[in-house]
Structures are given as C-alpha cells and as structure tokens.
Enzyme design. Structure first.
Site, short mmCIF file in Angstrom:
data_model
loop_
_atom_site.label_atom_id
_atom_site.label_comp_id
_atom_site.label_asym_id
_atom_site.label_seq_id
_atom_site.Cartn_x
_atom_site.Cartn_y
_atom_site.Cartn_z
N THR A 132 -90.35 55.44 -24.92
CA THR A 132 -90.86 56.71 -25.44
C THR A 132 -89.98 57.88 -25.00
O THR A 132 -89.32 57.80 -23.95
CB THR A 132 -92.29 56.94 -24.91
N ASP A 133 -90.02 58.96 -25.78
CA ASP A 133 -89.28 60.17 -25.37
C ASP A 133 -89.93 60.83 -24.15
O ASP A 133 -89.31 61.68 -23.50
CB ASP A 133 -89.19 61.17 -26.53
N GLU A 134 -91.17 60.43 -23.82
CA GLU A 134 -91.87 61.09 -22.70
C GLU A 134 -91.20 60.82 -21.36
O GLU A 134 -91.45 61.54 -20.40
CB GLU A 134 -93.34 60.66 -22.66
N TYR A 157 -98.56 57.69 -17.40
CA TYR A 157 -98.07 56.88 -18.53
C TYR A 157 -96.54 56.92 -18.58
O TYR A 157 -95.88 55.86 -18.58
CB TYR A 157 -98.66 57.37 -19.85
N LYS A 161 -93.65 53.95 -18.06
CA LYS A 161 -92.65 53.55 -19.07
C LYS A 161 -91.23 53.76 -18.50
O LYS A 161 -90.34 52.94 -18.73
CB LYS A 161 -92.82 54.38 -20.36
#
Ligand code: NAD
Ligand code: DAU
Length: 351
Positions: A132-134, A157, A161
């Site tokens: 994810t870009d997060e 989260y 990741k």
C-alpha cells in the site's frame, strides 16, 4: 497446466478481482486461492468462477504453518501473489496484534515456504507482495510518493504492511528470492466491504442514515478503480522486474468531503431523489487518531515500463460501483449482519 499460481486473500475485495482476471485470462494456469475467510473474505465474490476447471479454493489461515505446509506439499507453485491481510486502518487502531500476526508473520511464513520450495531453482519463480502507499506515511499539500520515497508508516496497519515489505526485500537480498513489490493507492469498486469510506457511504445513503466524515473532511486520497489495479497486478506479476518496487495510483486526488458530495449527487440521480437530499446526510464525526493527511502516488514507472494506465475514470467508476451495490442487495445484506452491526456501533456509536 502451464503454471500453478498461489493467490492469497483471493476472497477479499481486491483479491477476488485478481482471481477472476487470472482465471479468465489465463485458462492454462491453475489458480489456487487460499483465504481464512475473516469478516472481510466472502466466497460470494467468486460465485461466477467457482466451478472453473483451472480454479481451486482452500480455507487456510496464513498464520497457520501446518495448514500452509500441507498445501505446499500438494502443489509446486510457480508464483505467489500475496494479498491476504488485515486491511482496515480503524480496526488496526483498535486491535493492532492481529495485524502483526497476519500481515507480518503470515507474510514471513509464505516467504519461508517459497524459499524452501524453490531452493532447487528460483528461475522463473516469483513472489509478488501487494502493498500500500500508506507505508510512505503522510504528505502535506505538495509532493507525491515515488518508489524512492522512504518508509514512514504512521498507523498500526501501515506499520504492519511496511514490516512485511521489509521482510520481502530482506528475503530477496539475503536468499535471492525473486520478489516484486507494488504499493497502490486507495481502491474502490464492487465487492468492497462497507467499512471503507465509499461502500460505507453508499450503504448509508441508500438507507437514509448519517454519512460519517472524519474531522472536517479535508484529508486527501488518490482513488483507483479496482479492475485497473487488478490489471496492473497481472502485468507486474508477469513482467515486473525482479527485486523492483512499483507504485500504482489513479492520479485522482479528492478531498474526502468533495468526494462524498460528488457521490451524494450521483446517488440523488440514481435514487430519484431531489438534488441535495443525500448531502443532507453528511455528518462530521471525531477524527481518526493519527489520521494521515494526504496520499498521492507517482505511477510513472509502471506507466513507462509496462504501458499501464488507469482505464476507468472516476465518474464512470463511481457509476459502476453504485450500480453494483444497488443491484446486489443480497450480498450487502449478508455482510452487514450481526458482526458488522457490532463493529459499526463500536466505531460510530449510535449514529
Ligand atoms: P480485504 O480486507 O477486502 O481482503 C483481505 C482478504 O484477506 C480477506 O478475504 C480475508 O479473509 C483474507 N485474510 C485476512 N487474514 C487472513 C489470514 N490470516 N489468512 C488468510 N487470509 C486472510 O482487503 P483488500 O482491500 O482487498 O486488500 C487486499 C490487499 O491489498 C491487502 O494486502 C492490502 O494491504 C492491499 N491494498 C489494499 C488497498 C485498498 O485500497 N483496499 C490499496 C493498496 C493495497
Ligand atoms: O491508500 C491505500 C489504503 O487505502 C489501503 O492500504 C487500505 O487497505 C485501505 O483501507 C485504504 O485506507 P484508508 O484509510 O485511506 O481508507 P478508508 O476507506 O478507511 O478511508 C478513506 C478516507 O476517508 C480516510 O481519510 C478516512 C476517511 N473516512 C473513512 C471512513 C471509514 C471517513 O471520513 N469516514 C469514514 O467513516
């Protein structure tokens, strides 16, 4: 069969679109889908392909090494596309441990089994981590994330990741495991669980319930239609360069409040409501703790190397999405049962 591909988390939102795409576009591949079927996994997502000859499903928890070993003793995999994860930021704020178990330890389990199974020859094999870009953290008004942006995760989260991505890179560096990682922006589309902003808003608008907007609705996300992501995954699985990272995004930034207003106007039309009716449901609620302000993705690498580009513009994608939810009320009814109601009350109170 030419290849046997393991897809994890294939009963979830993005995973089900990836499974369908590969089962249909690669009839010469055996697609093995494993999923724990948590609250977010739903085999109804795959009802249209469940009887295809080149498709197999197993209910398996990626944190359970015994179940995984049994699977790996049955199949020799040519590739692994790893999507299984706990995926909702708000739940990670409430219960971080399950994110560490599934997202980090589950990923390392798969890496270990791939390493073991491929020890006699890694040629032609591929472990593809869907991320994810997060992991890059939060942007202010300017700038974009590139593949060279450093990791700065800010929620349980995204930290889980990021941890998983680091292990994937470490297995490439240390054991030469052939890996590819992609980091994608916010997806939307059919089959998304109504805990995420767009399906939750659609569900509440249909039912004339308050549409919760965190803080002032100023936060910005970059939205991509899920089938465009699935196509990017197909391309990167086959042609992404080993050891490389790729960003995937819609180049489609929206402030949350503007997005919800746009969605409300689309839904007024579709539901035959007077203009402005649905927007009257917008309700500002307490902000998410540590709410990342803005994500924006520079996807020029995958565009340049693989000629990928998003094909579904935002208005078209929202039309398709809203129509899907309006036409699939049985699916919605099944997923908003008891467990969802408890989650909703805990997250939003009695609104
Ligand atoms: P989702 O929550 O809809 O689906 C996750 C799936 O994983 C579910 O089917 C669930 O049952 C399964 N799963 C969870 N724990 C498991 C376990 N221990 N063992 C086996 N299966 C398990 O999530 P999604 O939105 O489809 O996201 C899929 C992947 O894509 C995730 O890795 C996520 O981090 C990543 N991603 C999502 C987005 C997005 O906008 N949704 C954007 C970028 C990347
Ligand atoms: O950027 C990719 C990520 O996008 C994925 O890795 C995650 O798995 C996925 O869940 C998503 O994370 P977000 O936190 O950005 O998505 P979510 O739909 O939860 O929220 C989108 C924005 O809307 C965010 O700024 C929070 C806000 N929001 C969300 C909900 C659920 C609200 O204002 N109200 C809400 O009720």
């Amino acid at each position: 069969m030419k290849k046997t591909i393991l897809i994890t988390g294939g009963a979830g939102f993005i995973g089900s679109h990836v499974v369908r795409l590969l089962v249909k576009s690669h009839p010469d591949y055996r697609i093995v889908n494993i999923d724990k079927l948590t609250y977010a996994g739903n085999l109804e997502n795959l009802a249209d392909i469940e009887n295809k000859d080149n498709y197999k499903f197993f209910r398996i928890d990626i944190t359970n090494m015994r179940q995984l070993r049994e699977l790996f003793s049955k199949y020799s995999f040519d590739g692994i596309i790893h999507l299984a994860a706990e995926s909702h930021v708000d739940r990670s704020i409430d219960s971080p441990l399950v994110f560490i178990r599934t997202n980090i330890m589950g990923t390392v389990n798969l890496l270990n089994l791939a390493k073991e199974q491929w020890k006699t020859g890694m040629n032609g094999k591929r472990f593809y981590q869907i991320s994810t870009d997060e992991v890059f953290g939060s942007l202010d008004e300017g700038g974009v994330f590139t593949e060279l942006s450093s990791y700065d995760p800010r929620s349980p989260y995204s930290a889980s990741k990021a941890g998983a991505d680091h292990f994937v890179k470490a297995y490439h560096n240390t054991y030469r495991l052939p890996v590819v990682i992609s980091n994608c922006s916010n997806n939307y589309g059919p089959n998304q669980f109504p805990e995420k902003l767009i399906p939750l808003a659609i569900h509440n608008i249909v039912n004339n319930r308050p549409v919760p907007v965190y803080g002032q609705g100023e936060n910005v996300r970059d939205w991509l239609y899920v089938e465009d992501h699935a196509k990017a995954i197909d391309l990167l699985f086959h042609r992404g360069r080993i050891g490389e990272k790729y960003n995937i995004g819609g180049t489609n930034e929206w402030k949350n409040l503007d997005l919800i207003r746009f969605l409300c106007s689309i839904m007024d039309d579709k539901l035959g409501r007077k203009k402005g009716t649905s927007a009257g449901l917008i309700t500002f609620v307490t902000d998410r703790a540590g709410h990342d302000f803005r994500y924006a993705i520079d996807s020029s690498k995958i565009r340049r190397e693989l000629s990928w580009e998003p094909l579904v513009d935002f208005k078209k994608g929202l039309d398709l999405t809203v129509d899907w939810y309006l036409n699939n009320t049985t699916w919605v009814q099944h997923v908003v049962s008891g467990q969802y109601k408890r989650y909703y009350r805990k997250q939003y109170g009695n609104r």
